[in-house]
Design a protein around this motif. Structure first.
Motif, mmCIF file in Angstrom:
data_model
loop_
_atom_site.group_PDB
_atom_site.id
_atom_site.type_symbol
_atom_site.label_atom_id
_atom_site.label_comp_id
_atom_site.label_asym_id
_atom_site.label_seq_id
_atom_site.Cartn_x
_atom_site.Cartn_y
_atom_site.Cartn_z
ATOM 1 N N UNK A 1 0.833 -1.212 0.000
ATOM 2 C CA UNK A 1 0.000 0.000 0.000
ATOM 3 C C UNK A 1 0.863 1.256 0.000
ATOM 4 N N UNK A 2 1.902 1.267 0.816
ATOM 5 C CA UNK A 2 2.752 2.443 0.906
ATOM 6 C C UNK A 2 3.532 2.728 -0.367
ATOM 7 N N UNK A 3 4.069 1.690 -0.983
ATOM 8 C CA UNK A 3 4.847 1.886 -2.206
ATOM 9 C C UNK A 3 3.971 2.376 -3.353
ATOM 10 N N UNK A 4 2.743 1.882 -3.424
ATOM 11 C CA UNK A 4 1.854 2.326 -4.492
ATOM 12 C C UNK A 4 1.608 3.829 -4.412
ATOM 13 N N UNK A 5 1.461 4.338 -3.212
ATOM 14 C CA UNK A 5 1.170 5.761 -3.047
ATOM 15 C C UNK A 5 2.340 6.645 -3.471
ATOM 16 N N UNK A 6 3.538 6.061 -3.614
ATOM 17 C CA UNK A 6 4.681 6.837 -4.093
ATOM 18 C C UNK A 6 4.558 7.195 -5.565
ATOM 19 N N UNK A 7 3.827 6.398 -6.313
ATOM 20 C CA UNK A 7 3.787 6.585 -7.763
ATOM 21 C C UNK A 7 2.369 6.810 -8.286
ATOM 22 N N UNK A 8 1.415 7.068 -7.400
ATOM 23 C CA UNK A 8 0.052 7.360 -7.841
ATOM 24 C C UNK A 8 -0.257 8.828 -7.592
ATOM 25 N N UNK A 9 -0.956 9.422 -8.511
ATOM 26 C CA UNK A 9 -1.278 10.837 -8.408
ATOM 27 C C UNK A 9 -0.241 11.694 -9.120
ATOM 28 N N UNK A 10 -0.630 12.903 -9.445
ATOM 29 C CA UNK A 10 0.252 13.806 -10.192
ATOM 30 C C UNK A 10 1.452 14.259 -9.376
ATOM 31 N N UNK A 11 1.300 14.368 -8.068
ATOM 32 C CA UNK A 11 2.389 14.875 -7.230
ATOM 33 C C UNK A 11 3.368 13.781 -6.818
ATOM 34 N N UNK A 12 2.953 12.526 -6.937
ATOM 35 C CA UNK A 12 3.806 11.422 -6.503
ATOM 36 C C UNK A 12 4.504 10.804 -7.711
ATOM 37 N N UNK A 13 5.736 11.178 -7.913
ATOM 38 C CA UNK A 13 6.504 10.685 -9.064
ATOM 39 C C UNK A 13 7.870 10.148 -8.629
ATOM 40 N N UNK A 14 7.927 9.567 -7.457
ATOM 41 C CA UNK A 14 9.192 9.047 -6.939
ATOM 42 C C UNK A 14 9.414 7.622 -7.455
ATOM 43 N N UNK A 15 9.602 7.505 -8.750
ATOM 44 C CA UNK A 15 9.706 6.179 -9.354
ATOM 45 C C UNK A 15 11.008 5.472 -8.970
ATOM 46 N N UNK A 16 12.101 6.200 -8.883
ATOM 47 C CA UNK A 16 13.364 5.566 -8.521
ATOM 48 C C UNK A 16 13.370 5.136 -7.051
ATOM 49 N N UNK A 17 12.737 5.917 -6.193
ATOM 50 C CA UNK A 17 12.600 5.516 -4.788
ATOM 51 C C UNK A 17 11.698 4.297 -4.677
ATOM 52 N N UNK A 18 10.671 4.269 -5.509
ATOM 53 C CA UNK A 18 9.794 3.096 -5.571
ATOM 54 C C UNK A 18 10.585 1.848 -5.970
ATOM 55 N N UNK A 19 11.474 1.988 -6.952
ATOM 56 C CA UNK A 19 12.305 0.863 -7.393
ATOM 57 C C UNK A 19 13.220 0.382 -6.268
ATOM 58 N N UNK A 20 13.783 1.309 -5.512
ATOM 59 C CA UNK A 20 14.637 0.930 -4.384
ATOM 60 C C UNK A 20 13.841 0.174 -3.323
ATOM 61 N N UNK A 21 12.633 0.658 -3.063
ATOM 62 C CA UNK A 21 11.786 -0.038 -2.096
ATOM 63 C C UNK A 21 11.391 -1.424 -2.569
ATOM 64 N N UNK A 22 11.150 -1.576 -3.875
ATOM 65 C CA UNK A 22 10.789 -2.883 -4.427
ATOM 66 C C UNK A 22 11.937 -3.881 -4.287
ATOM 67 N N UNK A 23 13.182 -3.412 -4.438
ATOM 68 C CA UNK A 23 14.334 -4.303 -4.284
ATOM 69 C C UNK A 23 14.449 -4.789 -2.840
#
Length: 295
Positions: free
Chosen positions: A245-267
């Motif tokens: 749930x938390x990682x999804x909120x990093x990349x959903x919505x116009x203001x949330x564009x932390x895709x590289x941080x999302x990738x780090x969290x996924x690893x």
């Protein structure tokens, strides 16, 4: 003493004399090609995600698989600028609690169905088999209402109870099939020695069923670890959120564009699963009851 060519041939193993037929050679080439392609397909997203997590900025795009100027800043930001540690501990707690509860419930259920005869046993097995046909997310509405009535919404206990109950049908069939292969003579010998059913189960059956119990624990742990749908439905507040749930909120919505941080969290999500596989793989390949019945 010199050995003649004829005598030498007698010592050559038959496996070396035998040559692969064209048909077997083609089959072997096809098999290795398939395995190589399959490995590339599986490993490419992992390697790409690792490279993306090291990419400066927030964009996943990079001209190379690994960035020219890699950085670990995104891993640092996970623990300093987000609630990632809270999500991680919440998910770990839910997965561990579900693993313990599922192993207990499923192992007892499978033991009863494997070793005892009682009225309605066949109907029970058929019911469990039929329940596997329907995916668990079909019950989301009913489970949501039930948890609301029990005041278990937005609680980790509610999630654990749901996961443990939903995993019983499928896991029971797997464990029961394994227990059916354990010789019943072990149970009879234990009863002659005065052991109760509980003692027989814990002292004799469980040690012999260690490989399937370890496999059951692994699947019970990974289920909540990778789930998203039900966690998104039940959990509401920030302190209760899980990794999915938390990682999804990093990349959903116009203001949330932390895709590289999302990738780090996924690893980092994959680390516990890799560690568990590393330590328990020997138990999965162990024999069922080698040496259990002495001649």
């Amino acid at each position: 003493m010199m050995v003649s060519n004829i005598e030498r041939k007698e010592f050559i193993s038959p496996s070396y004399k035998k040559k692969l037929s064209p048909k077997k050679m083609i089959l072997r080439i096809f098999l290795y090609t398939f395995l190589i392609i399959h490995s590339i397909v599986v490993l490419f997203p992992v390697v790409w995600t690792i490279g993306s997590s090291l990419n400066p900025g927030n964009s996943l795009y990079s001209s190379t698989m690994f960035p020219k100027n890699p950085t670990f800043i995104h891993y640092k930001e996970l623990f300093t600028k987000t609630d990632y540690p809270i999500w991680y501990m919440n998910t770990l707690k839910i997965a561990f609690m579900n693993m313990i509860l599922s192993v207990i419930l499923t192992s007892f259920t499978a033991y009863v169905l494997s070793r005892f005869k009682f009225k309605g046993k066949k109907l029970t097995l058929m019911t469990i088999l039929v329940l596997q046909v329907f995916p668990s997310f079909l019950t989301l509405t009913a489970i949501y209402v039930l948890l609301m009535q029990l005041n278990l919404l937005n609680t980790h206990i509610g999630l654990v109870l749901f996961y443990a109950g939903a995993q019983i049908p499928g896991n029971t069939w797997v464990v029961k099939g394994y227990l059916d292969q354990i010789p019943r003579s072990l149970d009879e010998a234990a009863r002659v020695d005065g052991a109760s059913n509980f003692t027989t189960f814990t002292k004799i059956i469980m040690p012999l069923a260690k490989p399937i119990i370890v496999f059951l624990a692994l699947t019970s742990f990974t289920g909540p670890w990778m789930d998203f749908i039900f966690q998104r439905l039940v959990l509401r507040t920030a302190d209760k959120k899980t990794l999915a749930v938390g990682l999804l909120e990093m990349v959903t919505g116009q203001a949330n564009t932390k895709f590289t941080t999302f990738a780090a969290g996924a690893i980092l999500v994959a680390i516990p699963i890799v560690i568990i596989f590393t330590f328990i793989q020997k138990y999965i390949i162990e024999g069922l009851s080698a040496g259990a019945v002495k001649s």
